[in-house]
Motif scaffolding. Sequence first.
Motif, PDB file in Angstrom:
ATOM      1  N   TYR A  30       0.804  -1.223   0.000  1.00  0.00           N
ATOM      2  CA  TYR A  30       0.000   0.000   0.000  1.00  0.00           C
ATOM      3  C   TYR A  30       0.836   1.272   0.000  1.00  0.00           C
ATOM      4  CZ  TYR A  30       0.983  -0.249   5.047  1.00  0.00           C
ATOM      5  OH  TYR A  30       1.604  -0.349   6.269  1.00  0.00           O
ATOM      6  N   HIS A  32       2.962   4.452  -1.031  1.00  0.00           N
ATOM      7  CA  HIS A  32       3.144   5.344  -2.173  1.00  0.00           C
ATOM      8  C   HIS A  32       4.539   5.105  -2.746  1.00  0.00           C
ATOM      9  CE1 HIS A  32       4.043   9.142  -4.237  1.00  0.00           C
ATOM     10  NE2 HIS A  32       2.737   9.305  -4.345  1.00  0.00           N
ATOM     11  N   SER A 196       0.379   6.869   1.912  1.00  0.00           N
ATOM     12  CA  SER A 196       0.492   5.427   2.149  1.00  0.00           C
ATOM     13  C   SER A 196      -0.433   4.998   3.278  1.00  0.00           C
ATOM     14  CB  SER A 196       1.941   5.054   2.516  1.00  0.00           C
ATOM     15  OG  SER A 196       2.849   5.373   1.501  1.00  0.00           O
ATOM     16  N   ARG A 199      -4.065   4.749   2.530  1.00  0.00           N
ATOM     17  CA  ARG A 199      -4.383   3.494   1.845  1.00  0.00           C
ATOM     18  C   ARG A 199      -4.522   2.350   2.845  1.00  0.00           C
ATOM     19  NH1 ARG A 199      -0.016   3.699  -3.192  1.00  0.00           N
ATOM     20  NH2 ARG A 199      -0.828   5.571  -4.235  1.00  0.00           N
ATOM     21  N   GLU A 269      -6.480  11.537  -3.970  1.00  0.00           N
ATOM     22  CA  GLU A 269      -5.474  10.486  -4.155  1.00  0.00           C
ATOM     23  C   GLU A 269      -6.002   9.130  -3.687  1.00  0.00           C
ATOM     24  OE1 GLU A 269      -2.329  10.258  -5.295  1.00  0.00           O
ATOM     25  OE2 GLU A 269      -2.147  12.334  -5.995  1.00  0.00           O
ATOM     26  N   LEU A 270      -6.720   9.127  -2.564  1.00  0.00           N
ATOM     27  CA  LEU A 270      -7.232   7.871  -2.038  1.00  0.00           C
ATOM     28  C   LEU A 270      -8.327   7.303  -2.945  1.00  0.00           C
ATOM     29  CD1 LEU A 270      -7.098   5.806   0.227  1.00  0.00           C
ATOM     30  CD2 LEU A 270      -8.803   7.132   1.476  1.00  0.00           C
ATOM     31  N   LYS A 272      -8.594   7.755  -6.132  1.00  0.00           N
ATOM     32  CA  LYS A 272      -7.923   7.250  -7.327  1.00  0.00           C
ATOM     33  C   LYS A 272      -7.331   5.858  -7.070  1.00  0.00           C
ATOM     34  CE  LYS A 272      -5.289  10.281  -9.174  1.00  0.00           C
ATOM     35  NZ  LYS A 272      -4.102  11.156  -9.388  1.00  0.00           N
ATOM     36  N   TRP A 273      -6.714   5.683  -5.893  1.00  0.00           N
ATOM     37  CA  TRP A 273      -6.120   4.381  -5.569  1.00  0.00           C
ATOM     38  C   TRP A 273      -7.208   3.333  -5.353  1.00  0.00           C
ATOM     39  CZ3 TRP A 273      -5.469   1.213  -1.010  1.00  0.00           C
ATOM     40  CH2 TRP A 273      -4.489   0.214  -1.165  1.00  0.00           C
ATOM     41  N   SER A 276      -8.173   1.756  -8.480  1.00  0.00           N
ATOM     42  CA  SER A 276      -7.074   1.215  -9.277  1.00  0.00           C
ATOM     43  C   SER A 276      -7.043  -0.309  -9.264  1.00  0.00           C
ATOM     44  CB  SER A 276      -5.734   1.742  -8.754  1.00  0.00           C
ATOM     45  OG  SER A 276      -5.431   1.153  -7.493  1.00  0.00           O
ATOM     46  N   ASP A 278      -4.350  -1.974  -8.631  1.00  0.00           N
ATOM     47  CA  ASP A 278      -3.520  -2.368  -7.489  1.00  0.00           C
ATOM     48  C   ASP A 278      -4.370  -2.664  -6.263  1.00  0.00           C
ATOM     49  OD1 ASP A 278      -1.217  -2.112  -8.952  1.00  0.00           O
ATOM     50  OD2 ASP A 278      -0.760  -0.085  -8.243  1.00  0.00           O
ATOM     51  N   PHE A 279      -5.345  -1.803  -5.991  1.00  0.00           N
ATOM     52  CA  PHE A 279      -6.215  -2.001  -4.837  1.00  0.00           C
ATOM     53  C   PHE A 279      -7.049  -3.267  -4.999  1.00  0.00           C
ATOM     54  CE2 PHE A 279     -10.443  -1.281  -2.866  1.00  0.00           C
ATOM     55  CZ  PHE A 279     -10.049  -1.276  -1.535  1.00  0.00           C
ATOM     56  N   HIS A 308       6.678   7.092 -11.325  1.00  0.00           N
ATOM     57  CA  HIS A 308       5.472   7.715 -10.764  1.00  0.00           C
ATOM     58  C   HIS A 308       5.547   9.234 -10.880  1.00  0.00           C
ATOM     59  CE1 HIS A 308       2.245   8.757  -7.977  1.00  0.00           C
ATOM     60  NE2 HIS A 308       3.112   9.574  -7.407  1.00  0.00           N
TER      61      HIS A 308
END
Length: 361
Positions: A30, A32, A196, A199, A269-270, A272-273, A276, A278-279, A308
């Motif tokens: 998780y 960044h 981070s 997340r 940002e959260l 967006k993650w 994603s 990745d999540f 990044h």
Amino acid sequence: MPDDSHEQNGHENVPSRQRRRFEGISSRAYEHPADRSALVALRKLSGFDTVFKALSGLLPERSLRLLFLSDSVRVSDQQFAHLNTMLRDACYILDLEKVPPMYVNQDPQPNAMCIGLDEPIIVVTTGLVELLDEEEMRAVIGHEVGHALSGHSVYRTILLFLTSLALKIAWIPLGNLAIMAIVTALREWFRKSELSADRAGLLVGQDVQASMRGLMKIAGGNHLHEMNVDAFLAQAEEYEAGGDLRDSVLKILNVLPRSHPFTTVRAAELKKWAESRDFQRIMDGHYPRRSEDKDTSVTDSFRESASHYSSTVKNSKDPLMKLVTDIAGGAGDLGGRVRRGFGGGGGGTATAQEDPPRDDA
């Protein structure tokens, strides 16, 4: 999905609803990219732990522990039992074997932190406890447990110490400049570590709307009926894309003294993650394991971090970032574009707003 209600590491975990557990998860899952690359490099340094243990003698860690023990309320089965359940649940979900001690400190300012060199401790203020509902608070406690799992508490403690030291030696010009240069670098690193930990809070709470509400309340207080998540996220969009080059410079000046990114930026940002791949892979059980940390490549981590930042600059709507992209691409008439970016060279003089003395959860 596993049953999260059985006994683990000597405590019974009874969450209000069933959540996925991430057994053996590495904090790399998780973190960044900028935060992860720095942490991987530090973990690879020979003698790193020894140096920081020696440094701990110079830092006021023992004093801080005694201060919270003597003048705050320690969370337990007897005190703030609902917070204790959330803490144990967060440690169970992120598979953190040793549950950090947590304290509630009387302070109307909503705040939370994870500090300590040898062993992390978590502190939340009464302002935060009174502001957030159960699901929002669960995300915040998960945020702080994420700091503990990543080892961020070490760097926060050093940042607090160096900031205090800089104030004490402000009368020594060169000495103060040297310390403040380190503090500025640590703040940039720590701002990324907050992303981070946000997340990690989402992985613990597993409720993106609760995470959004919590950040919105930290920004606007306990007036949820007066606020809207979509409108709040639109502020982040306007903040990034709006204005001219003067505003871009002011954004940099405004954020430099802060240990945390701005709240709307954190929310964007959260989100967006959370959307994603990745999540989703983590939620499906595909994530790096702690047992593999020792084999992690520093070079690969720095390459990911550089990639990044390059992608962020390229895709940014900020006027200054667009100008940087144009310069890198060899765009012509840059002098004219700069003049136009600053409003044709006219206009009044803008000054940066000083960041208020706060340290958001």
